[in-house]
Design an enzyme around this catalytic site. Structure first.
Site, short mmCIF file in Angstrom:
data_model
loop_
_atom_site.label_atom_id
_atom_site.label_comp_id
_atom_site.label_asym_id
_atom_site.label_seq_id
_atom_site.Cartn_x
_atom_site.Cartn_y
_atom_site.Cartn_z
N HIS A 182 92.50 28.37 88.49
CA HIS A 182 93.53 28.04 89.56
C HIS A 182 94.22 29.03 89.31
O HIS A 182 94.73 29.20 90.53
CB HIS A 182 93.96 26.65 89.31
CG HIS A 182 93.22 25.48 89.67
ND1 HIS A 182 92.97 24.27 88.81
CD2 HIS A 182 92.76 25.65 90.99
CE1 HIS A 182 92.57 23.35 89.51
NE2 HIS A 182 91.91 24.42 90.61
N CYS A 491 76.10 36.21 108.15
CA CYS A 491 77.50 35.79 107.13
C CYS A 491 77.52 36.55 105.85
O CYS A 491 78.06 35.77 104.84
CB CYS A 491 77.51 34.76 107.65
SG CYS A 491 76.47 32.76 107.08
C1 PEP Z 1 74.17 34.04 102.04
O1 PEP Z 1 72.83 33.18 100.98
O2 PEP Z 1 73.78 35.17 102.55
C2 PEP Z 1 75.03 32.84 102.75
C3 PEP Z 1 76.00 33.72 104.02
O3 PEP Z 1 75.36 31.59 102.28
P1 PEP Z 1 75.92 31.76 100.31
O4 PEP Z 1 76.36 32.92 99.93
O5 PEP Z 1 77.28 30.48 100.33
O6 PEP Z 1 74.34 31.09 99.51
#
Ligand code: PEP
Ligand code: MG
Length: 534
Positions: A182, A491
């Site tokens: 934290h 993403c």
């Molecule tokens: C990914 O797998 O690229 C993703 C964005 O999800 P996470 O990293 O949360 O598994």
């Protein structure tokens, strides 16, 4: 005064700080015990109650994110199981202070030995609770920690962190500690440079220090040369931050004039505290797991709704992609994921787990549909492997929407899209045309394509997004998504890695979502790329 000494640790919060060295010392004041177990028990209970009261009043002066950390401590103190071993020792003849120290020491040892980094990171909270109750038992407070200093010691508790005026500068160097504690989260949120895991250091005789939280280095009794290097690093840091802040609010356009949507990923709504919505084209991924990590067990619908609503209102009218719980794999959640799976990355994780636990999934969908009435919300399913998972999730969504309608609760039905992170989907994305949009999860797509776990240091070189097979799958998903008329974004961490940006843009990708701190850097890099000639 001692000679210059340099130590390497683990970076926990980036940036540079210099100042007088101040050792963080444990502070346990002396107390005269009563010679009566009943009286000692009562005094310990009173001290715990008083500690809860003082944490509550400290929390009322803090931002909601910081207050949540103190909520965690209140929940621990309110749990009678915490004090039970101390009460047993008092009955056996210990005084309250000794019994309390012993009970917390045993827990600290358990937490330190836990395999789960979550528990290791909570050790400083336990130490904090130890000190707080002691102060109430003895009626004394710890000496204040100075501002603008480099605080060094074994560990730093959240309450002592929060007692420092960081606006004047300063940094933290811990012999132990954890980058996911934290205090480390607070340090990152407040831009306080911090290094952990330095190992035991003899601080005696050193008066000044420099810490480099970006590379994880501590210099004691720095030389003139160290100071010159520090001043240059500080100036560069200030210029970079200024430049990135300015770059972040400009739209992302390539050198040859092609617009790219740059959204941001969120792992915790506290990241919104200092974030200007103007920097991004929306939130491309909300990792909702943060709601499920807390000490209070599964979050109820209202808690989830408030969190999603805050993000939706922050971004409106820009889109916010709320991902349903992606527990499992590298994100175990007590009471939700299956313990002891032989291969958790290939097990019951993501949408598989949500469909197996509809009582959890439906609460989350209800909260998301309600938040959809407050902004431009989209729902995204993680780890989709077969099209039927979209059908099943859509059936649950439609059913909770019908419930909300019947109950007269404000809501909207958000579009339902999927993460493309399992090769089965990336190879034949056209079979998943029921999804309203695709978002490529390059982290998992890379590990599943290369058969190399994303969290295994020995195969880190194999788990590489630079493998041509990963690029080929991404290119295929973008092309098929465009043909089907679906928005395609990416993403995973690949979007924030500048070395991959030219090939991602060349593959036709026009939307990425990256961590808030990477938005300026990524937009800057995009401005230097000519898509048509790359
Ligand atoms: C990914 O797998 O690229 C993703 C964005 O999800 P996470 O990293 O949360 O598994
Ligand atoms: Mg993933």
């Amino acid at each position: 005064m001692r000679q210059r000494a340099e130590f390497d640790g683990t970076p926990a919060a980036p940036g540079h700080a210099a100042g007088p060295l101040h050792p963080i010392q444990d502070h346990v004041a002396a107390r005269a015990p009563a010679d009566d177990p009943a009286c000692e028990r009562r005094e310990l209970n009173d001290a715990i109650e008083a500690a809860i009261g003082s944490i509550r009043s400290a929390a009322s002066d803090l931002s909601s994110a910081d207050a949540e950390i103190l909520d965690f401590q209140i929940a621990m103190l309110e749990d009678e199981a915490l004090a039970a071993p101390a009460m047993t020792r008092i009955a056996a003849g210990d005084d309250a202070a000794t019994a309390w120290s012993h009970a917390i020491d045993v827990l600290v040892e358990d937490y330190q030995q836990a395999d789960d980094p979550y528990f290791q990171a909570r050790v400083s909270d336990l130490r904090d609770l130890h000190d707080r109750v002691h102060h109430h038992l003895s009626g004394t407070a710890p000496p204040p920690l100075p501002a603008a200093a480099v605080l060094a010691g074994e560990d730093l508790t959240p309450s002592r962190f929060l007692s420092v005026d960081w606006s004047q500068g300063g940094g933290i160097a811990l012999f132990g500690g954890s980058a996911s504690s934290h205090v480390a989260m607070l340090a990152r949120a407040r831009a306080v440079p911090m290094v952990v895991g330095l190992g035991a250091i003899d601080l005696a005789g050193h008066r000044n220090a420099i810490i480099d939280g970006t590379s994880g280095r501590l210099v004691l009794s720095p030389s003139e040369e160290d100071r010159a290097v520090f001043e240059t690093a500080k100036r560069t840091e200030a210029d970079d931050n200024q430049h990135r802040r300015m770059a972040a609010t400009r739209p992302a356009v390539t050198k040859d004039g092609i617009a790219v949507s740059v959204m941001t990923n969120l792992v915790d709504p506290q990241e919104l505290d200092d974030l200007d919505p103007a920097i991004c084209d929306g939130v491309g991924l909300v990792r909702t797991e943060f709601l499920f990590y807390g000490p209070r067990g599964l979050p109820d619908e209202e808690t989830q709704f408030q969190a999603y609503k805050r993000i939706a209102e922050w971004a409106a009218p820009k889109p916010v992609v709320l991902r349903t719980l992606d527990a499992g794999g590298d994100k175990p959640i007590t009471g939700v994921t299956v313990a002891g799976e032989a291969n958790p990355f290939l097990g019951l994780r993501g949408i598989r787990l949500s469909l197996a636990r509809p009582e959890i999934f439906r609460v989350q969908l209800r909260a998301m549909a309600r938040a959809s009435a407050c902004g431009n919300v989209r729902i995204m399913l993680p780890m989709v492997t077969v099209p039927e998972e979209i059908d099943s999730a859509a059936a649950h969504l439609n059913s909770v929407v019908a419930e909300l309608e019947r109950d007269g609760v404000a809501h909207a039905r958000p579009p339902l899209g999927i993460m493309v992170e399992v090769p089965a989907v990336a190879i034949v994305p056209e079979l998943y045309d029921k999804a309203a949009f695709f978002s490529i999860g390059s982290n998992d797509l890379t590990q599943y394509t290369t058969a190399a776990a994303r969290d295994h240091p020995d195969v880190a070189a194999l788990c590489s997004a630079a493998h041509p097979a990963v690029a080929s799958l991404i290119g295929h998903v973008v092309a098929e998504g465009n043909r089907l008329g679906r928005d395609v974004s990416l993403c995973g961490d690949m979007g924030g890695d500048l070395t991959h940006l030219p090939s991602l843009l060349a593959s036709g990708l026009r939307s990425i979502s990256v961590a808030p701190t990477q938005v300026g850097r990524v937009k800057d890099a995009i401005a230097g790329i000519a898509v048509t000639s790359s």
